[in-house]
Motif scaffolding. Structure first.
Motif, mmCIF file in Angstrom:
data_model
loop_
_atom_site.group_PDB
_atom_site.id
_atom_site.type_symbol
_atom_site.label_atom_id
_atom_site.label_comp_id
_atom_site.label_asym_id
_atom_site.label_seq_id
_atom_site.Cartn_x
_atom_site.Cartn_y
_atom_site.Cartn_z
ATOM 1 N N TYR A 139 -6.537 8.217 -7.170
ATOM 2 C CA TYR A 139 -7.549 7.155 -7.294
ATOM 3 C C TYR A 139 -7.285 6.374 -8.575
ATOM 4 O O TYR A 139 -7.005 6.967 -9.611
ATOM 5 C CB TYR A 139 -8.957 7.767 -7.327
ATOM 6 N N ARG B 236 -9.732 14.250 9.650
ATOM 7 C CA ARG B 236 -9.615 12.903 10.206
ATOM 8 C C ARG B 236 -8.149 12.707 10.615
ATOM 9 O O ARG B 236 -7.253 12.916 9.797
ATOM 10 C CB ARG B 236 -10.007 11.881 9.135
ATOM 11 N N SER C 128 0.826 -1.206 0.000
ATOM 12 C CA SER C 128 0.000 0.000 0.000
ATOM 13 C C SER C 128 0.855 1.249 0.000
ATOM 14 O O SER C 128 1.942 1.274 0.604
ATOM 15 C CB SER C 128 -0.874 -0.009 1.254
ATOM 16 N N ARG D 54 -5.759 12.623 -3.501
ATOM 17 C CA ARG D 54 -5.334 11.218 -3.581
ATOM 18 C C ARG D 54 -5.261 10.791 -5.034
ATOM 19 O O ARG D 54 -5.913 11.368 -5.907
ATOM 20 C CB ARG D 54 -6.352 10.301 -2.859
ATOM 21 N N THR E 275 -19.515 13.242 5.049
ATOM 22 C CA THR E 275 -18.711 14.286 5.688
ATOM 23 C C THR E 275 -17.373 14.403 4.977
ATOM 24 O O THR E 275 -16.688 13.390 4.766
ATOM 25 C CB THR E 275 -18.466 13.950 7.181
ATOM 26 N N VAL E 276 -17.029 15.611 4.598
ATOM 27 C CA VAL E 276 -15.702 15.876 4.025
ATOM 28 C C VAL E 276 -14.773 16.153 5.194
ATOM 29 O O VAL E 276 -14.993 17.099 5.963
ATOM 30 C CB VAL E 276 -15.752 17.098 3.070
ATOM 31 N N PHE E 277 -13.764 15.314 5.329
ATOM 32 C CA PHE E 277 -12.882 15.426 6.501
ATOM 33 C C PHE E 277 -11.850 16.534 6.326
ATOM 34 O O PHE E 277 -10.689 16.279 6.025
ATOM 35 C CB PHE E 277 -12.188 14.090 6.774
ATOM 36 N N THR F 134 0.324 3.527 1.721
ATOM 37 C CA THR F 134 0.369 3.970 3.119
ATOM 38 C C THR F 134 1.756 3.759 3.712
ATOM 39 O O THR F 134 2.108 4.411 4.699
ATOM 40 C CB THR F 134 -0.733 3.251 3.937
ATOM 41 N N ASN G 79 -13.826 4.414 3.703
ATOM 42 C CA ASN G 79 -13.202 5.118 2.589
ATOM 43 C C ASN G 79 -14.207 5.982 1.837
ATOM 44 O O ASN G 79 -15.412 5.739 1.866
ATOM 45 C CB ASN G 79 -12.539 4.119 1.646
ATOM 46 N N LEU G 80 -13.665 6.971 1.153
ATOM 47 C CA LEU G 80 -14.495 7.990 0.516
ATOM 48 C C LEU G 80 -15.503 7.415 -0.489
ATOM 49 O O LEU G 80 -16.709 7.678 -0.386
ATOM 50 C CB LEU G 80 -13.579 9.008 -0.185
ATOM 51 N N LEU H 258 -1.224 12.504 -1.673
ATOM 52 C CA LEU H 258 -0.510 11.270 -2.031
ATOM 53 C C LEU H 258 -0.761 11.001 -3.503
ATOM 54 O O LEU H 258 -1.899 10.763 -3.909
ATOM 55 C CB LEU H 258 -1.041 10.077 -1.223
ATOM 56 N N TYR I 290 -1.638 -0.318 10.759
ATOM 57 C CA TYR I 290 -1.937 -1.032 9.513
ATOM 58 C C TYR I 290 -0.794 -0.867 8.520
ATOM 59 O O TYR I 290 -0.288 -1.841 7.947
ATOM 60 C CB TYR I 290 -3.246 -0.501 8.907
ATOM 61 N N ASP J 210 -4.661 11.715 8.318
ATOM 62 C CA ASP J 210 -4.697 11.988 6.881
ATOM 63 C C ASP J 210 -3.554 12.917 6.490
ATOM 64 O O ASP J 210 -3.281 13.899 7.185
ATOM 65 C CB ASP J 210 -6.033 12.645 6.491
ATOM 66 N N ASN K 131 -5.151 4.576 -4.376
ATOM 67 C CA ASN K 131 -6.532 4.485 -3.865
ATOM 68 C C ASN K 131 -7.444 3.755 -4.858
ATOM 69 O O ASN K 131 -8.015 4.405 -5.750
ATOM 70 C CB ASN K 131 -7.075 5.879 -3.576
ATOM 71 N N CYS L 111 -8.135 17.028 0.819
ATOM 72 C CA CYS L 111 -6.973 16.162 0.548
ATOM 73 C C CYS L 111 -6.998 15.619 -0.876
ATOM 74 O O CYS L 111 -8.058 15.335 -1.438
ATOM 75 C CB CYS L 111 -6.960 14.980 1.504
HETATM 76 N N1 UFG Z 1 -12.697 11.171 3.193
HETATM 77 C C1 UFG Z 1 -13.728 12.041 3.494
HETATM 78 N N2 UFG Z 1 -14.888 11.523 3.971
HETATM 79 C C2 UFG Z 1 -15.093 10.190 4.156
HETATM 80 C C3 UFG Z 1 -14.042 9.302 3.832
HETATM 81 C C4 UFG Z 1 -12.850 9.840 3.369
HETATM 82 O O1 UFG Z 1 -13.587 13.248 3.344
HETATM 83 O O2 UFG Z 1 -16.183 9.792 4.606
HETATM 84 C C5 UFG Z 1 -11.455 11.729 2.664
HETATM 85 C C6 UFG Z 1 -10.254 11.407 3.519
HETATM 86 O O3 UFG Z 1 -10.111 12.315 4.544
HETATM 87 C C7 UFG Z 1 -9.134 11.454 2.476
HETATM 88 C C8 UFG Z 1 -9.806 11.013 1.189
HETATM 89 O O4 UFG Z 1 -11.205 11.158 1.405
HETATM 90 O O5 UFG Z 1 -8.728 12.784 2.335
HETATM 91 C C9 UFG Z 1 -9.533 9.568 0.854
HETATM 92 O O6 UFG Z 1 -9.815 8.769 1.989
HETATM 93 P P1 UFG Z 1 -9.942 7.197 1.919
HETATM 94 O O7 UFG Z 1 -10.261 6.711 3.295
HETATM 95 O O8 UFG Z 1 -10.848 6.804 0.811
HETATM 96 O O9 UFG Z 1 -8.491 6.733 1.477
HETATM 97 P P2 UFG Z 1 -7.091 6.958 2.219
HETATM 98 O O10 UFG Z 1 -6.236 7.710 1.246
HETATM 99 O O11 UFG Z 1 -7.212 7.519 3.559
HETATM 100 O O12 UFG Z 1 -6.621 5.460 2.437
HETATM 101 C C10 UFG Z 1 -6.559 4.553 1.389
HETATM 102 C C11 UFG Z 1 -6.790 3.153 1.914
HETATM 103 C C12 UFG Z 1 -5.673 2.710 2.790
HETATM 104 C C13 UFG Z 1 -4.388 2.936 2.130
HETATM 105 C C14 UFG Z 1 -4.230 4.342 1.636
HETATM 106 C C15 UFG Z 1 -2.965 4.522 0.878
HETATM 107 O O13 UFG Z 1 -7.981 3.104 2.652
HETATM 108 O O14 UFG Z 1 -5.830 1.348 3.052
HETATM 109 O O15 UFG Z 1 -5.307 4.666 0.798
HETATM 110 O O16 UFG Z 1 -2.913 5.777 0.315
HETATM 111 F F1 UFG Z 1 -3.384 2.662 2.973
#
Ligand code: UFG
Length: 340
Positions: free
Chosen positions: A233, A292, A125, A231, A216-218, A127, A199-200, A299, A149, A295, A179, A229
């Motif tokens: 995708y 959150r 990952s 990412r 909710t937008v974190f 991560t 996840n989003l 990335l 994790y 975060d 992502n 943020c």
């Molecule tokens: N987010 C929101 N609201 C939500 C969920 C997420 O605003 O309800 C935001 C988060 O704050 C972040 C973005 O959307 O800014 C993406 O969040 P995700 O949880 O979808 O993904 P992450 O980038 O946090 O994590 C994912 C995987 C992990 C992995 C990571 C590696 O869940 O397992 O990517 O980059 F490790």
């Protein structure tokens, strides 16, 4: 063409990987304890590909059961996806994460060695990069994951590096996913998170289908153009194809080699909500909440190495990711639980 063992093959990413591997002409054997996966997903991969895919309901940490599964097939290579994967849960239950994820890797390596299998693709990952010094992130960036994790991913990578360094028979590819979102365009397999999605994209889709209230937008005070943020995708079908490309490249790998799998392009949370709203045909209700914990602002993958060494590149854009995820969610509003 040979037989590929896929651990975690009944899960979201695993089922798409099984489909891609079967379509590439391999036989597929799945090992999955079904804690986070579904036997229906494996059945549907069989329907979509016309392949007969055997599912062994086995916990990878159960060494005897894993041996029995490997005894039953002439496996040429393994793809290891099984494991616990929630960042938040790992902070609440670190011991369980280390126990399951590290023991699964140890158990699998031992079983593969006993069966003369020395080709492995591992689901790692992005991560592992923690908060990077800059983006896009190359594979050579320092690994410094900031949650349990991620540290279990990092530790498993270390284990695989050490195993490959000690025995030249090993060829191991580490795929650092960014992502993954979306679903197979048939709408037959997709993401079916147990409980509340972390996840989003799955959360957003459950809001759109009426299973949950507002998204909710974190946080919207990050140092990014719109404050949310960013990412990288990537479509899960592209990600799955990356596993086939990695399998094909393994023989040229001396030891253990990491590859980033992403598109190389970043989108903000608000951009994702906009793209999803267009795919769905109406706005997805959302409100801005606090950040959150854990975060990082941005990335994005440097995908040069995967392009050069695997001949792989992600082809599907954000609109396709949203359209395909939505099709799956609409056709299966409650995931695999009903309507099989
Ligand atoms: N987010 C929101 N609201 C939500 C969920 C997420 O605003 O309800 C935001 C988060 O704050 C972040 C973005 O959307 O800014 C993406 O969040 P995700 O949880 O979808 O993904 P992450 O980038 O946090 O994590 C994912 C995987 C992990 C992995 C990571 C590696 O869940 O397992 O990517 O980059 F490790």
């Amino acid at each position: 063409m040979g037989t590929i063992l896929v651990t975690g093959g009944a899960g979201y990413i695993g089922s798409h990987v099984c489909l891609a591997v079967a379509e590439a002409g391999h036989d597929v054997v799945v090992v999955d304890n079904l804690v986070n996966g579904s036997a229906t997903a494996v059945e549907r991969v069989g329907e979509l590909t016309g392949a007969s895919i055997e599912l062994h309901v086995v916990d990878v940490t159960d060494r005897a059961a894993l041996d029995r599964a490997l005894d039953a097939h002439d496996v040429d290579a393994a793809i290891h996806l099984a494991g616990l994967k929630s960042v938040g849960e790992s902070m609440a239950e670190p011991l369980r994460y280390y126990d399951v994820n590290i023991n699964a890797a140890i158990s699998l390596i031992g079983a593969l060695e006993r069966h003369g299998v020395f080709r492995l693709v591992f689901s790692s990952s992005a991560t592992v990069y923690g908060e990077p010094d800059g983006v896009p992130i190359p594979e050579t960036a320092r690994r410094r994951s900031i949650n349990p994790y991620g540290r279990t991913k990092q530790l498993q990578e270390d284990l695989f590096f050490d195993v490959a360094a000690a025995d030249p028979r090993w060829h191991i590819g580490l795929l650092r996913y960014f992502n993954p979102v979306g679903a197979h365009p048939s709408g037959r397999i997709g993401e079916d998170p147990a409980g509340t999605p972390n996840n989003l994209m799955p959360y957003l889709m459950q809001v759109a289908v009426g299973r949950r209230d507002d998204l909710t937008v974190f946080g919207d005070d990050y140092p990014t153009p719109d404050g949310t943020c960013i990412r990288d995708y990537l479509h899960v079908v592209d990600l799955a194809d990356g596993h086939v490309a990695a399998l094909d490249a393994l023989d040229d790998v001396a030891g253990c080699r990491p590859w980033n799998l992403g598109t190389g392009e970043g989108y903000s949370v608000l951009e994702v909500i906009g793209a999803a709203s267009r795919a769905i045909g109406r706005p997805v209700p959302h409100e801005v909440g606090p950040r959150r914990p854990g975060d990082v602002p941005e990335l994005v993958a440097d995908v040069t190495r995967a392009q050069n060494e695997l001949g792989w590149r992600a082809e599907r854009d954000l609109a396709a990711m949203c359209a395909d995820h939505w099709r799956w969610q609409q056709q299966n509003p409650d995931g695999y639980r009903v309507g099989a």
